[in-house]
Design a protein around this motif. Structure first.
Motif, PDB file in Angstrom:
ATOM      1  N   HIS A 615       0.694  -1.222  -0.078  1.00 44.37           N
ATOM      2  CA  HIS A 615       0.160  -0.012   0.050  1.00 44.37           C
ATOM      3  C   HIS A 615       1.053   1.050  -0.134  1.00 44.37           C
ATOM      4  O   HIS A 615       0.431   2.145  -0.408  1.00 44.37           O
ATOM      5  N   GLU A 652      -5.260   0.803  -7.230  1.00 45.24           N
ATOM      6  CA  GLU A 652      -5.963   0.771  -6.140  1.00 45.24           C
ATOM      7  C   GLU A 652      -6.820  -0.497  -5.811  1.00 45.24           C
ATOM      8  O   GLU A 652      -6.945  -0.866  -4.740  1.00 45.24           O
ATOM      9  N   GLN A 656      -6.160  -3.321  -2.806  1.00 42.71           N
ATOM     10  CA  GLN A 656      -7.613  -3.770  -2.157  1.00 42.71           C
ATOM     11  C   GLN A 656      -7.592  -5.095  -1.856  1.00 42.71           C
ATOM     12  O   GLN A 656      -8.247  -5.925  -0.845  1.00 42.71           O
TER      13      GLN A 656
END
Length: 801
Positions: A615, A652, A656
């Motif tokens: 991340h 993104e 996730q």
């Protein structure tokens, strides 16, 4: 009848006595110099009442008692006495006793009925000191329950009396008007680069040359008074007198007494309203005051320098007009005056509330909700104070016996803890010496506690007062012997969160256990100490670091002994500097004592660290070759064209779901390098129907020439870059995504340069191709350019010879 001076308060004395008799409470509004502090208590005592006057400051307490005793022609201690912490002068004849607000709070705690007291006078209640606000709340509670006959008079130097009257049960308000003279205002702001002390000294010289009479200069604290006094040392025909609460009684009396020569009185806020300074015809106002502030986030609490309010500036100026026309010299630009706050901030809103929390717990209302307040204590700071008390062992549900013992000492609970526990550890003498210094840190200009103690044990300024307090504190604890042990331990017992370790060798910057960075002044003899027990530190507005004002050299063993509650040992597994960091760390608050690598870190924690790393840095730790990039593009195209169950593949979205498509790798990996697998292997775990991927988003498409051309899925279209001659014979572009999306042909020249773009071949052959043919066949004569490309054979070669 007493022969009282003809002061402005005299006409209201009878009305005041009647108001107290009829209503039980009253408010008197009277400016300084009207006699409200001295004549009112004497007049009430003459009517047979025993009076206690509560003053916000010790200096005002002693001065008021001396003035009243003088009016009676007596020594202090007969009919008029006083009591401050560690000093008491009263006897069996005493009918008027002047005390500090804090001392009267302790008496109420000991006996809420206040036996032998008929009237309590709350002098200068407008100043809104914390002890005075608490005293008012406790008196109101005592009147409501145990002492309905106790009379309470609140006096104020300002007209802001409505709130006080409301709190006292809609009490009658009486006003005495002072006889004042006009005061002219001059502004003498600091010159460029000039310190406020130099500006004040310059203004004092101007006042002496332009005005008659004495000069009263207001400065924020004792340190500034010392520096201005030094700048005025060459005034041979003028007496320069300091006036602040930390002076010896004789020095305070000398400042308040007119002499044969002109005086310059350098005073703190104590001279604003609580005292009468005779002979003053000029006032010099620095525009600054010392206020109590707490910075809970940085672990710093204490006095800070702030701008005065407009109301305070007016009060200070009024001192110049008591005996004749005067002038006030303000050390700030005239245009800045309108930016001053209207009134000073009540101390209860800004101060450390630990001591207040202890007093409330002793009264039986820990959150203060059962009391009537001028301003209620802020919930956050009050809760923070209770948390400190729990850590000190003073609270455990309710107040503990230890907590009551702390309150009885009349010290801040931190200092009370340092005295009690310090006496056990290093002896009562050294513990009392250090605590007396910490409670009166203005008694020294040193930054080293040991040097300060050495000088105070001699004959340094303030040593008499310090020794008197040391004696009081020693008597308050069981005798434990002499001054053996380490002074730093006592400091650390008071402020364990201020234990500090040097950032690096040769550095003057330290990190406190609270997490706040502080630094030593340039001339401090403590430079070079690895550890410090910091007693006093403050921070200038806008500064990233605090400044150490008073500290003692310490070491790690002392820190461990003084603050065991701050010691923690934790395994820290996380992403740091681009990789997994797994260490076992021992800390004292925010200070790292030791750290060692963990050989067998918890796999779940490592997995979380790797996910945090992804991340933080994106998907770069994975190995992205051409195949894996193209697979990602194809999946992303199908998500855009068909939606679920085809997954999105932007950064993104992939991050996730990283714990899903990278699960096997994350379970095995221990560091960044373990993630460098080919990403296409992991991405294929996201494909819902692996068999259909090539049908819906084929990697290559065969064209009429027989070539298998790779489809470009990088954008939101499927693009096929192909030489124009290789698609002769096609009349319709191929479709992908289950026939829903036409492939866009990027038709190239024989040299591979773009010639045309189309998703409608039929239209292109009819309208676009003739123009392309006309432009390119002369440039590429070896390649076929048939008039009818729909029937011509496709080729990737030139024309046969």
């Amino acid at each position: 009848m007493l022969d009282l001076p003809d002061l402005p308060v005299r006409p209201v004395l009878d009305d005041l006595a009647r108001a107290l008799a009829d209503h039980g409470t009253s408010v008197l509004v009277a400016p300084p110099g009207t006699g409200k502090t001295t004549l009112v208590p004497l007049a009430l005592a003459e009517r047979g009442l025993r009076v206690v006057v509560a003053e916000p400051r010790r200096l005002a307490t002693r001065a008021a008692a001396a003035r009243m005793a003088g009016l009676l022609g007596e020594e202090v201690g007969r009919r008029v006495g006083y009591s401050v912490r560690g000093e008491r002068r009263r006897g069996p004849e005493t009918v008027v006793e002047v005390v500090t607000s804090g001392l009267l709070v302790r008496r109420l705690q000991a006996d809420p009925e206040l036996p032998g007291v008929d009237v309590v006078v709350l002098d200068e209640c407008h100043e809104r000191h914390l002890d005075a606000d608490l005293l008012l709340a406790l008196l109101l509670d005592a009147r409501e329950g145990l002492r309905p006959d106790l009379r309470v008079l609140a006096t104020s130097a300002t007209v802001a009396a409505d709130r006080a009257a409301e709190l006292l049960g809609d009490a009658p308000v009486l006003t005495a008007h002072a006889r004042t003279h006009p005061v002219r205002t001059e502004h003498l702001p600091p010159l460029r680069g000039e310190r406020i002390e130099a500006c004040v000294a310059r203004a004092v010289r101007t006042a002496l040359s332009e005005q008659d009479g004495d000069v009263l200069a207001f400065l924020p604290g004792a340190g500034e008074i010392r520096r201005v006094s030094g700048l005025l040392a060459d005034l041979s025909d003028v007496d320069v007198r300091p006036l602040h609460g930390r002076l010896a009684p004789g020095e305070q009396d000398a400042a308040l007494r007119e002499g044969a020569r002109r005086r310059v009185v350098l005073a703190t806020a104590v001279a604003e309203s609580s005292l009468t300074v005779p002979g003053v015809r000029a006032v010099v106002d620095s525009g600054l005051a010392r206020m109590s502030r707490v910075d809970t986030r940085r672990g710093l609490a204490g006095l800070v320098t702030v701008r005065v309010s407009a109301a305070v500036a007016d009060q200070r100026a009024g001192r110049a007009g008591r005996e004749g026309p005067g002038v006030v010299y303000r050390c700030w630009p005239e245009h800045e005056h309108s930016t001053l706050p209207a009134h000073p901030e009540p101390e209860i809103r800004t101060a450390d509330l630990t001591r207040l929390a202890l007093e409330l717990a002793c009264w039986g209302t820990p959150d203060g909700s059962a009391l009537t307040w001028w301003d209620e204590p802020p919930a956050g700071p009050l809760a923070a104070g209770r948390e400190v008390l729990r850590g000190l062992g003073a609270l455990d549900g309710g107040v503990t016996p230890r907590g009551r013992r702390m309150a009885e000492l009349g010290l801040h609970p931190r200092l009370a803890r340092a005295l009690l526990d310090g006496a056990e550890a290093v002896g009562d003498e050294l513990a009392a010496e250090v605590v007396a210094l910490l409670d009166d840190d203005t008694a020294t200009t040193e930054t080293d506690v040991l040097t300060a103690l050495s000088r105070l044990r001699g004959d340094a300024p303030g040593s008499r007062r310090w020794r008197r307090e040391v004696g009081r504190l020693r008597r308050a604890v069981p005798s434990r012997g002499g001054s053996s042990g380490d002074a730093a331990l006592v400091v650390a017992l008071a402020h364990p969160e201020r234990l500090a370790r040097r950032r690096s060798a040769d550095s003057a910057e330290y990190l406190m256990a609270s997490g706040t960075a502080v630094e030593l002044p340039a001339n401090s003899g403590l430079r070079g100490s690895e550890w410090l027990a910091v007693a006093v530190a403050d921070r200038s507005p806008g500064s990233a670091r605090g400044t150490i004002r008073l500290a003692a050299p310490a070491d790690e063993d002392l820190a461990r002994a003084a603050a065991p509650a701050l010691l923690t040992r934790t395994d820290e597994i996380g992403w740091s500097d681009g990789d997994v960091r797994a260490v076992r760390v021992e800390r004292l608050g925010a200070i790292t004592l030791d750290q060692r690598p963990i050989n067998d870190p918890d796999p779940a924690a490592v997995r979380r660290a790797l996910l945090d790393g992804l991340h933080a840095e994106g998907l770069e730790p994975l190995s992205w070759n051409e195949e894996s990039r193209r697979l990602r593009q194809r999946l992303g195209f199908l998500h855009a064209a068909l939606g679920d169950p085809w997954p999105p593949t932007d950064d993104e979205s992939l991050l996730q779901r990283a714990d899903q498509w990278l699960e096997p790798e994350l379970s095995r990996a221990r560091r960044r390098a373990d993630l460098r697998l080919s990403a296409d292997v992991a991405l294929r775990r996201l494909i819902p129907w692996s068999a259909r991927l090539d049908d819906l988003a084929p990697d290559r498409i065969e064209v009429p020439s027989g070539s298998r051309i790779r489809v470009d899925y990088r954008g939101d279209q499927a693009v096929l870059p192909v030489k124009l001659q290789e698609v002769f014979g096609w009349t319709r572009v191929p479709h992908v995504a289950d026939g829903r999306v036409p492939v866009v042909l990027h038709l190239l020249s024989p040299a591979g340069r773009p010639a045309a773009v189309t998703a409608d071949l039929e239209s292109f052959w009819r309208t676009g191709y003739p123009q392309v043919r006309a432009e390119l066949r002369g440039r590429y004569p070896k390649h076929p350019w048939p008039e009818d490309p729909t029937t011509a054979p496709a080729t990737r070669r030139t024309k046969p010879r």
